[in-house]
Enzyme design. Structure first.
Site, short mmCIF file in Angstrom:
data_model
loop_
_atom_site.label_atom_id
_atom_site.label_comp_id
_atom_site.label_asym_id
_atom_site.label_seq_id
_atom_site.Cartn_x
_atom_site.Cartn_y
_atom_site.Cartn_z
N ARG A 239 0.85 -1.18 0.00
CA ARG A 239 0.00 0.00 0.00
C ARG A 239 0.89 1.24 0.00
O ARG A 239 1.90 1.29 0.72
CB ARG A 239 -0.91 0.02 1.23
CG ARG A 239 -2.11 -0.89 1.14
CD ARG A 239 -3.11 -0.44 0.07
NE ARG A 239 -4.29 -1.30 -0.02
CZ ARG A 239 -4.41 -2.35 -0.85
NH1 ARG A 239 -3.43 -2.67 -1.66
NH2 ARG A 239 -5.53 -3.05 -0.87
N GLU A 268 -3.20 7.56 -4.17
CA GLU A 268 -3.61 6.93 -5.42
C GLU A 268 -4.91 7.52 -5.95
O GLU A 268 -5.85 7.69 -5.17
CB GLU A 268 -3.81 5.42 -5.13
CG GLU A 268 -3.35 4.54 -6.24
CD GLU A 268 -3.24 3.09 -5.77
OE1 GLU A 268 -2.36 2.79 -4.94
OE2 GLU A 268 -4.04 2.29 -6.24
N HIS A 286 -1.00 0.06 -10.00
CA HIS A 286 -1.66 -0.90 -9.11
C HIS A 286 -2.14 -2.15 -9.88
O HIS A 286 -3.34 -2.42 -9.96
CB HIS A 286 -2.83 -0.24 -8.37
CG HIS A 286 -3.14 -0.92 -7.05
ND1 HIS A 286 -3.61 -0.26 -5.95
CD2 HIS A 286 -3.06 -2.23 -6.68
CE1 HIS A 286 -3.80 -1.11 -4.96
NE2 HIS A 286 -3.47 -2.31 -5.37
C1 DGY Z 1 -5.31 -6.13 -2.82
O1 DGY Z 1 -5.70 -7.27 -2.97
O2 DGY Z 1 -5.34 -5.57 -1.73
C2 DGY Z 1 -4.79 -5.42 -4.02
O3 DGY Z 1 -4.21 -4.22 -3.73
C3 DGY Z 1 -5.87 -5.25 -5.06
O4 DGY Z 1 -5.78 -6.31 -5.88
#
Ligand code: DGY
Length: 332
Positions: A239, A268, A286
């Site tokens: 993240r 983001e 992402h």
């Molecule tokens: C997640 O699974 O948390 C990813 O960031 C999205 O696919």
């Protein structure tokens, strides 16, 4: 032939254009309201669409907080998110309202680990940099010293967050001949485990795989960059806010570290403007879990959970356990 919603089907809201097979399945079983679009559903529209729903299917970017849960009202039983990350969901608020949260662990582990390794190789072997050079129509010729990169073999891969995805990334890094070390939220006494400080100081590649929690927000900041080797590179498929992006831009611009590769961003989809000027940076929008197979499997897991809760059909187990941290299970 027009689709006929089964009589008495529970109302479900899906906030995004999920895989066609998933949408077809939801339409067959539920009274589906679909935001049939790849863009994030506008917050006001999301809040306006949710009252009376018994199930909601979301993605990261759709904030599920107390306001949203209250807008949904007492009939809401389950929220299924197409993600393993849970930082967009207020799990305690859902729990006190009796709403179960389903998510999609395991099926995206390999795809996300692959992306971390792909980004690492792109950075070390200067793939995206070379692509930019050619597209900029700059003159070039094969030459003994032209655009030399680094092979990962023999480098030390430091995995920050040793959950499912981190472990898989370590497995792949080891296949490339890398020396693998890791650190997680709790010491486990497993081979390769080192302290956070040792990992930061001695790794050539630092790959971030911890969930976003209050403890991990800006875990990698100016002071931590200063402890890294000057030829270290940082990879993030977890993240964005785990890394202080302004501090990263400063570290790259001033040679504090040698490079970075980001699949996720602090704000983001906005990217810190200073980063866009950095040559030693690989940027990916992402895409960690973005393969056809994985996204379909994730969608099907969400559908499984909706059916288990709302129809009593099947036996889905992909629910967030009570007491899970805000950002999800350790290391995703
Ligand atoms: C997640 O699974 O948390 C990813 O960031 C999205 O696919």
């Amino acid at each position: 032939m027009a689709h006929v919603t089964p009589a008495g089907a529970p109302p479900v809201l899906a906030t995004r254009r999920f895989a066609p097979e998933v949408i077809a399945r939801l339409r067959d079983r539920f009274a589906l309201t679909l935001h049939d679009n790849d863009s994030v559903m506008d917050r006001a529209a999301f809040v306006a669409a949710v009252p009376g729903m018994r199930g909601v299917m979301v993605t990261p970017g759709d904030r599920v907080d107390a306001e949203l849960l209250d807008a949904a009202g007492p009939h809401l039983e389950v929220v299924a998110t197409l993600s393993v990350g849970l930082d967009h969901i207020d799990c305690p608020a859902a729990r006190v309202r009796g709403v179960r949260i389903a998510y999609t662990p395991d099926v995206l582990t390999l795809a996300t680990a692959e992306m971390a390794i792909a980004m690492m190789l792109s950075l070390l072997r200067r793939v995206t940099e070379g692509d930019r050079l050619i597209r900029a129509r700059k003159p070039w010729a094969l030459a003994p010293g032209f655009m030399l990169g680094r092979s990962p073999t023999g480098l030390r891969f430091g995995c920050l967050g040793y959950g499912r995805i981190g472990r898989e990334a370590c497995r792949l890094a080891a296949l490339l001949g890398m020396e693998v070390v890791h650190t997680g939220r709790v010491p486990r006494g497993e081979a390769g485990e080192v302290s956070f400080d040792e990992l930061v100081r001695r790794s050539d590649v630092i790959s971030v795989h911890c969930p976003l929690t209050p403890e991990t927000r800006h875990l990698i900041n100016t002071e931590v960059f200063a402890r890294m080797k000057s030829d270290a590179v940082v990879i993030n498929t977890s993240r964005g806010p785990v890394i202080d992006e302004r501090a990263l831009a400063h570290a790259l611009a001033n040679g504090v570290i040698a490079g970075a590769a980001l699949d996720v961003f602090e704000h983001e989809p906005v990217v810190e403007p200073g980063l866009l000027e950095c040559e030693k940076l690989v940027l990916v929008p992402h895409l960690g879990s973005a393969t056809h197979q994985t996204r379909t499997a994730m969608g099907m897991l969400c559908a499984d959970a909706l059916e288990t809760v709302l129809l009593g059909v099947g036996n889905a187990t992909n629910f967030v356990p009570a007491g899970a941290a805000l950002g999800g299970p350790d290391g995703s």
